[in-house]
Design a protein around this motif. Sequence first.
Motif, PDB file in Angstrom:
ATOM      1  N   ALA A  85     103.275 -51.410  -9.036  1.00 50.27           N
ATOM      2  CA  ALA A  85     102.544 -50.186  -9.356  1.00 50.27           C
ATOM      3  C   ALA A  85     101.589 -49.820  -8.222  1.00 50.27           C
ATOM      4  O   ALA A  85     101.467 -48.642  -7.834  1.00 50.27           O
ATOM      5  N   LEU A  86     100.889 -50.826  -7.673  1.00 51.51           N
ATOM      6  CA  LEU A  86      99.985 -50.569  -6.559  1.00 51.51           C
ATOM      7  C   LEU A  86     100.752 -50.100  -5.326  1.00 51.51           C
ATOM      8  O   LEU A  86     100.263 -49.244  -4.570  1.00 51.51           O
ATOM      9  N   ILE A  92     102.548 -43.072  -2.586  1.00 53.97           N
ATOM     10  CA  ILE A  92     102.302 -41.671  -2.946  1.00 53.97           C
ATOM     11  C   ILE A  92     101.082 -41.146  -2.194  1.00 53.97           C
ATOM     12  O   ILE A  92     101.058 -39.997  -1.710  1.00 53.97           O
ATOM     13  N   THR A  93     100.050 -41.984  -2.077  1.00 59.84           N
ATOM     14  CA  THR A  93      98.845 -41.585  -1.328  1.00 59.84           C
ATOM     15  C   THR A  93      99.182 -41.301   0.125  1.00 59.84           C
ATOM     16  O   THR A  93      98.712 -40.301   0.710  1.00 59.84           O
ATOM     17  N   ASP A  94      99.999 -42.165   0.738  1.00 56.01           N
ATOM     18  CA  ASP A  94     100.388 -41.957   2.140  1.00 56.01           C
ATOM     19  C   ASP A  94     101.144 -40.653   2.314  1.00 56.01           C
ATOM     20  O   ASP A  94     100.960 -39.935   3.317  1.00 56.01           O
ATOM     21  N   ILE A  95     102.017 -40.354   1.360  1.00 55.95           N
ATOM     22  CA  ILE A  95     102.793 -39.110   1.449  1.00 55.95           C
ATOM     23  C   ILE A  95     101.859 -37.913   1.366  1.00 55.95           C
ATOM     24  O   ILE A  95     102.022 -36.919   2.088  1.00 55.95           O
ATOM     25  N   GLN A  96     100.837 -37.981   0.465  1.00 57.88           N
ATOM     26  CA  GLN A  96      99.874 -36.880   0.350  1.00 57.88           C
ATOM     27  C   GLN A  96      99.161 -36.642   1.677  1.00 57.88           C
ATOM     28  O   GLN A  96      99.011 -35.497   2.124  1.00 57.88           O
ATOM     29  N   LYS A  97      98.725 -37.725   2.311  1.00 55.99           N
ATOM     30  CA  LYS A  97      97.991 -37.594   3.570  1.00 55.99           C
ATOM     31  C   LYS A  97      98.890 -37.068   4.669  1.00 55.99           C
ATOM     32  O   LYS A  97      98.494 -36.181   5.435  1.00 55.99           O
ATOM     33  N   ASP A  98     100.079 -37.609   4.766  1.00 60.84           N
ATOM     34  CA  ASP A  98     100.982 -37.209   5.850  1.00 60.84           C
ATOM     35  C   ASP A  98     101.402 -35.744   5.740  1.00 60.84           C
ATOM     36  O   ASP A  98     101.580 -35.053   6.752  1.00 60.84           O
ATOM     37  N   LEU A  99     101.598 -35.294   4.511  1.00 62.32           N
ATOM     38  CA  LEU A  99     102.075 -33.924   4.307  1.00 62.32           C
ATOM     39  C   LEU A  99     100.948 -32.947   4.006  1.00 62.32           C
ATOM     40  O   LEU A  99     101.200 -31.741   3.837  1.00 62.32           O
ATOM     41  N   GLY A 100      99.727 -33.457   3.897  1.00 58.97           N
ATOM     42  CA  GLY A 100      98.591 -32.576   3.617  1.00 58.97           C
ATOM     43  C   GLY A 100      98.647 -31.971   2.232  1.00 58.97           C
ATOM     44  O   GLY A 100      98.305 -30.787   2.053  1.00 58.97           O
ATOM     45  N   LEU A 101      99.096 -32.731   1.257  1.00 64.63           N
ATOM     46  CA  LEU A 101      99.220 -32.229  -0.106  1.00 64.63           C
ATOM     47  C   LEU A 101      97.946 -32.513  -0.889  1.00 64.63           C
ATOM     48  O   LEU A 101      97.259 -33.515  -0.678  1.00 64.63           O
ATOM     49  N   SER A 102      97.664 -31.646  -1.820  1.00 66.54           N
ATOM     50  CA  SER A 102      96.485 -31.822  -2.681  1.00 66.54           C
ATOM     51  C   SER A 102      96.943 -32.262  -4.067  1.00 66.54           C
ATOM     52  O   SER A 102      98.130 -32.261  -4.376  1.00 66.54           O
ATOM     53  N   GLY A 103      95.991 -32.574  -4.920  1.00 67.67           N
ATOM     54  CA  GLY A 103      96.312 -32.968  -6.289  1.00 67.67           C
ATOM     55  C   GLY A 103      95.906 -34.393  -6.557  1.00 67.67           C
ATOM     56  O   GLY A 103      95.747 -35.207  -5.642  1.00 67.67           O
ATOM     57  N   GLN A 104      95.743 -34.658  -7.832  1.00 66.64           N
ATOM     58  CA  GLN A 104      95.345 -35.986  -8.261  1.00 66.64           C
ATOM     59  C   GLN A 104      96.575 -36.816  -8.627  1.00 66.64           C
ATOM     60  O   GLN A 104      97.535 -36.310  -9.200  1.00 66.64           O
ATOM     61  N   ILE A 105      96.545 -38.071  -8.287  1.00 68.02           N
ATOM     62  CA  ILE A 105      97.615 -38.995  -8.683  1.00 68.02           C
ATOM     63  C   ILE A 105      97.228 -39.583 -10.033  1.00 68.02           C
ATOM     64  O   ILE A 105      96.217 -40.281 -10.155  1.00 68.02           O
ATOM     65  N   SER A 106      98.036 -39.280 -11.042  1.00 60.74           N
ATOM     66  CA  SER A 106      97.716 -39.743 -12.395  1.00 60.74           C
ATOM     67  C   SER A 106      98.550 -40.963 -12.752  1.00 60.74           C
ATOM     68  O   SER A 106      99.508 -41.312 -12.053  1.00 60.74           O
ATOM     69  N   VAL A 107      98.175 -41.592 -13.872  1.00 57.30           N
ATOM     70  CA  VAL A 107      98.915 -42.770 -14.319  1.00 57.30           C
ATOM     71  C   VAL A 107     100.358 -42.428 -14.666  1.00 57.30           C
ATOM     72  O   VAL A 107     101.260 -43.249 -14.530  1.00 57.30           O
TER      73      VAL A 107
END
Length: 293
Positions: A85-86, A92-107
Amino acid sequence: MLKSMTGYGRGEALTGNKKFTIELRAVNHRYSEVVLRLPRFLIVLEDRMRRRIQSYVPRGRVDVYLTIEDGTERNRTVKVDKKLALAYYGAITDIQKDLGLSGQISVEHIIAQPEVFSPEETRDNPEEWWPALEQALTAACDDLVGMREAEGASLRSDLEARLDRLGTLSTGIRERAPEVVNAYQARLTQRIQELIRDIDIDRVRLAQEVAYFAERCDIAEELVRLDSHFAQVRACLNGSGEPVGRRLDFLAQEMFREINTIGSKAQDEVIMALVVEFKSELEKTREQIQNIE
């Protein structure tokens, strides 16, 4: 006792809240082959079950089907793979940073990934099930052997009738054989007389020609060997119960060889007709032999 290679057997056994049902289906095969279809957690018992079946069925293919009816209520749990899970969260966090995406990662994003959650249940020790499985397997093997023996008895009656028919045809060939030389001598004498009407026939030369023909078409040895094969087949049919299918198949091949030799040497229409009928009956006999253990 003669046994067929085809048959079906079924056995059941109970232990606690579990019911084991084993079904065996046997068909023709040149060697011994046992194919088991077991749950993965019972693979540890596969070799033991195979050896038990082969002790009952030395030749043929046997397909084994096991059904387990379990009335036990099981305590099932869910295992969480926290490290996985970690890892998903980090990816997912790395993908957000690399692509400049916004939004919260939920459970929900994490638990939706494969193999984060996996159900677990406690399993019994397969060795504890062996006594019941052995009981069901033994019952299925006994049932299978009983059916194979019953079919074997029918095969034996059919083969004995066919063997009698082959013996009758062989006797017909034996009785006809002396006539072949006499008929040839008569035809040869008539032919010579037609060609040289006013000249005396050389009886010595004629006798030599007839003797040569008689030697060339002599089938006495082949008929003796056929009689020997008949006797060996009957001995197999009346044997002690050991597998005889391969031996019978070999004897059938030898009879084919002898009757083919007789057909090539006889040079007589009557014998050729008997040979054709013999080979037809022998082919049917060999087809039946393919079913014998």
